[in-house]
Design a protein around this motif. Structure first.
Motif, PDB file in Angstrom:
ATOM      1  N   SER A 111       2.338  91.470  28.460  1.00 29.13           N
ATOM      2  CA  SER A 111       0.972  91.142  28.855  1.00 29.13           C
ATOM      3  C   SER A 111       0.979  90.271  30.102  1.00 29.13           C
ATOM      4  CB  SER A 111       0.261  90.392  27.727  1.00 29.13           C
ATOM      5  OG  SER A 111       0.792  89.078  27.598  1.00 29.13           O
ATOM      6  N   TYR A 112      -0.154  90.229  30.779  1.00 26.60           N
ATOM      7  CA  TYR A 112      -0.308  89.376  31.951  1.00 26.60           C
ATOM      8  C   TYR A 112      -0.095  87.909  31.581  1.00 26.60           C
ATOM      9  CZ  TYR A 112      -2.440  87.032  35.928  1.00 26.60           C
ATOM     10  OH  TYR A 112      -2.676  86.211  37.006  1.00 26.60           O
ATOM     11  N   GLU A 113      -0.641  87.500  30.448  1.00 25.35           N
ATOM     12  CA  GLU A 113      -0.493  86.105  30.019  1.00 25.35           C
ATOM     13  C   GLU A 113       0.972  85.736  29.832  1.00 25.35           C
ATOM     14  OE1 GLU A 113      -2.618  88.302  28.526  1.00 25.35           O
ATOM     15  OE2 GLU A 113      -4.456  87.506  29.423  1.00 25.35           O
ATOM     16  N   ASP A 114       1.742  86.621  29.217  1.00 26.58           N
ATOM     17  CA  ASP A 114       3.167  86.340  29.013  1.00 26.58           C
ATOM     18  C   ASP A 114       3.935  86.388  30.330  1.00 26.58           C
ATOM     19  OD1 ASP A 114       2.905  85.836  26.309  1.00 26.58           O
ATOM     20  OD2 ASP A 114       3.387  87.891  25.719  1.00 26.58           O
ATOM     21  N   ALA A 115       3.584  87.319  31.228  1.00 22.37           N
ATOM     22  CA  ALA A 115       4.247  87.383  32.536  1.00 22.37           C
ATOM     23  C   ALA A 115       3.983  86.102  33.320  1.00 22.37           C
ATOM     24  CB  ALA A 115       3.761  88.605  33.319  1.00 22.37           C
ATOM     25  N   ALA A 116       2.748  85.624  33.279  1.00 21.39           N
ATOM     26  CA  ALA A 116       2.408  84.379  33.976  1.00 21.39           C
ATOM     27  C   ALA A 116       3.152  83.196  33.364  1.00 21.39           C
ATOM     28  CB  ALA A 116       0.901  84.149  33.940  1.00 21.39           C
ATOM     29  N   ALA A 117       3.215  83.138  32.045  1.00 24.82           N
ATOM     30  CA  ALA A 117       3.915  82.040  31.373  1.00 24.82           C
ATOM     31  C   ALA A 117       5.410  82.067  31.706  1.00 24.82           C
ATOM     32  CB  ALA A 117       3.701  82.117  29.864  1.00 24.82           C
ATOM     33  N   LEU A 118       6.003  83.238  31.766  1.00 23.62           N
ATOM     34  CA  LEU A 118       7.410  83.363  32.164  1.00 23.62           C
ATOM     35  C   LEU A 118       7.601  82.885  33.598  1.00 23.62           C
ATOM     36  CD1 LEU A 118       8.265  86.809  30.563  1.00 23.62           C
ATOM     37  CD2 LEU A 118       9.384  84.634  30.020  1.00 23.62           C
ATOM     38  N   SER A 119       6.704  83.284  34.490  1.00 21.76           N
ATOM     39  CA  SER A 119       6.798  82.896  35.892  1.00 21.76           C
ATOM     40  C   SER A 119       6.688  81.387  36.072  1.00 21.76           C
ATOM     41  CB  SER A 119       5.700  83.597  36.695  1.00 21.76           C
ATOM     42  OG  SER A 119       5.695  83.156  38.031  1.00 21.76           O
ATOM     43  N   LYS A 120       5.828  80.760  35.295  1.00 20.66           N
ATOM     44  CA  LYS A 120       5.615  79.312  35.401  1.00 20.66           C
ATOM     45  C   LYS A 120       6.657  78.504  34.635  1.00 20.66           C
ATOM     46  CE  LYS A 120       1.182  79.862  34.232  1.00 20.66           C
ATOM     47  NZ  LYS A 120      -0.215  79.519  33.876  1.00 20.66           N
ATOM     48  N   GLU A 122       6.855  78.404  31.379  1.00 19.28           N
ATOM     49  CA  GLU A 122       6.250  77.941  30.129  1.00 19.28           C
ATOM     50  C   GLU A 122       6.698  78.771  28.930  1.00 19.28           C
ATOM     51  OE1 GLU A 122       2.099  78.257  30.994  1.00 19.28           O
ATOM     52  OE2 GLU A 122       2.131  76.549  32.374  1.00 19.28           O
ATOM     53  N   LEU A 123       7.373  79.874  29.178  1.00 20.69           N
ATOM     54  CA  LEU A 123       7.847  80.769  28.131  1.00 20.69           C
ATOM     55  C   LEU A 123       9.275  81.174  28.464  1.00 20.69           C
ATOM     56  CD1 LEU A 123       7.168  82.530  25.599  1.00 20.69           C
ATOM     57  CD2 LEU A 123       6.327  84.271  27.183  1.00 20.69           C
ATOM     58  N   VAL A 124      10.144  81.093  27.487  1.00 20.45           N
ATOM     59  CA  VAL A 124      11.541  81.481  27.668  1.00 20.45           C
ATOM     60  C   VAL A 124      11.667  82.965  27.325  1.00 20.45           C
ATOM     61  CG1 VAL A 124      13.908  81.054  26.883  1.00 20.45           C
ATOM     62  CG2 VAL A 124      12.300  79.154  27.103  1.00 20.45           C
ATOM     63  N   ALA A 125      12.329  83.716  28.223  1.00 19.25           N
ATOM     64  CA  ALA A 125      12.431  85.166  28.064  1.00 19.25           C
ATOM     65  C   ALA A 125      13.043  85.563  26.727  1.00 19.25           C
ATOM     66  CB  ALA A 125      13.227  85.763  29.211  1.00 19.25           C
ATOM     67  N   ALA A 126      14.098  84.886  26.313  1.00 19.85           N
ATOM     68  CA  ALA A 126      14.756  85.235  25.050  1.00 19.85           C
ATOM     69  C   ALA A 126      13.811  85.027  23.865  1.00 19.85           C
ATOM     70  CB  ALA A 126      16.029  84.409  24.869  1.00 19.85           C
ATOM     71  N   GLU A 127      13.032  83.965  23.898  1.00 17.13           N
ATOM     72  CA  GLU A 127      12.079  83.713  22.812  1.00 17.13           C
ATOM     73  C   GLU A 127      10.970  84.764  22.802  1.00 17.13           C
ATOM     74  OE1 GLU A 127      10.724  79.695  23.331  1.00 17.13           O
ATOM     75  OE2 GLU A 127      12.724  78.861  22.983  1.00 17.13           O
ATOM     76  N   GLN A 147      18.657  89.326  35.691  1.00 19.30           N
ATOM     77  CA  GLN A 147      18.317  87.918  35.494  1.00 19.30           C
ATOM     78  C   GLN A 147      19.333  87.012  36.176  1.00 19.30           C
ATOM     79  OE1 GLN A 147      15.449  86.700  34.133  1.00 19.30           O
ATOM     80  NE2 GLN A 147      14.882  88.844  34.168  1.00 19.30           N
ATOM     81  N   GLN A 148      20.604  87.357  36.091  1.00 18.28           N
ATOM     82  CA  GLN A 148      21.646  86.563  36.744  1.00 18.28           C
ATOM     83  C   GLN A 148      21.473  86.594  38.265  1.00 18.28           C
ATOM     84  OE1 GLN A 148      25.116  88.499  35.145  1.00 18.28           O
ATOM     85  NE2 GLN A 148      25.175  87.198  33.319  1.00 18.28           N
ATOM     86  N   MET A 149      21.164  87.757  38.804  1.00 16.55           N
ATOM     87  CA  MET A 149      20.997  87.876  40.253  1.00 16.55           C
ATOM     88  C   MET A 149      19.749  87.149  40.727  1.00 16.55           C
ATOM     89  SD  MET A 149      22.199  91.737  40.952  1.00 16.55           S
ATOM     90  CE  MET A 149      23.907  92.217  40.711  1.00 16.55           C
ATOM     91  N   LEU A 150      18.651  87.260  39.986  1.00 16.60           N
ATOM     92  CA  LEU A 150      17.421  86.571  40.379  1.00 16.60           C
ATOM     93  C   LEU A 150      17.560  85.054  40.264  1.00 16.60           C
ATOM     94  CD1 LEU A 150      14.575  88.861  39.039  1.00 16.60           C
ATOM     95  CD2 LEU A 150      15.188  88.397  41.411  1.00 16.60           C
ATOM     96  N   ALA A 151      18.381  84.595  39.332  1.00 17.28           N
ATOM     97  CA  ALA A 151      18.614  83.154  39.211  1.00 17.28           C
ATOM     98  C   ALA A 151      19.224  82.613  40.497  1.00 17.28           C
ATOM     99  CB  ALA A 151      19.504  82.857  38.012  1.00 17.28           C
TER     100      ALA A 151
END
Length: 166
Positions: A111-120, A122-127, A147-151
């Motif tokens: 969802s957009y809400e989860d994508a925004a929370a991941l970007s900010k 506020e949400l951990v991808a694994a969780e 994920q490793q490359m983007l880090a």
């Protein structure tokens, strides 16, 4: 009392004063075409390390595609394509969301809400993945490699993230 000495409140007969406003740079809306272009621009020239020893077959040559399908953005559903090839990474919007998902080594749906929370942050991808808030199809090793490359590119996109409107 008026906010500034000697000033008056505007009236309906006053001309529009938009030209008097400062020329502020536009703050991109998260996942808008402008934001995706700015994100891609921030990645230009970033040397992305090759995949680690644990990379799966799809990512071992350092060339793969990740599609992120985001549902419920302010402008409708959006499909973002991340392409890694020869040590470079590019981000774009899929012209045709159906073909974008078909060409991907891995597709992520959220969802957009989860994508925004991941970007900010506020949400951990694994969780989110464990809780079923993010669905993944395809080769999970590609997801890990991306994920490793983007880090490693994170320092280049921090300013964009800080200036993003959600």
């Amino acid at each position: 009392m008026l906010p500034f000495a000697g000033s008056r409140l505007p009236s309906a007969s006053d001309p529009p004063a938009a030209h008097l406003l400062p020329d502020w740079p536009a703050v991109p809306q998260f996942l808008s075409p402008e934001w995706v272009a700015a994100f891609d621009g921030a990645l230009a020239g970033v040397a992305i390390p090759g995949p680690g020893d644990d990379a799966g077959l799809a990512a071992i040559d350092g060339r793969f595609t990740v599609v992120q399908e985001v549902h419920g953005t302010p402008t409708g559903d959006v499909t973002v394509v991340l392409t890694v090839n020869a040590g470079t990474v590019h981000v774009s919007l899929a012209a045709d969301p159906e073909s974008g998902a078909e060409m991907a080594d891995v597709a992520i749906s959220l969802s957009y809400e989860d994508a925004a929370a991941l970007s900010k942050g506020e949400l951990v991808a694994a969780e989110a993945l464990t809780a079923g808030r993010v669905r993944v199809r395809g080769d999970l090793s590609v997801l890990v490699a991306s994920q490793q490359m983007l880090a490693s590119a994170q320092p280049y996109v921090q300013a964009l993230t800080a200036d993003t409107t959600y």
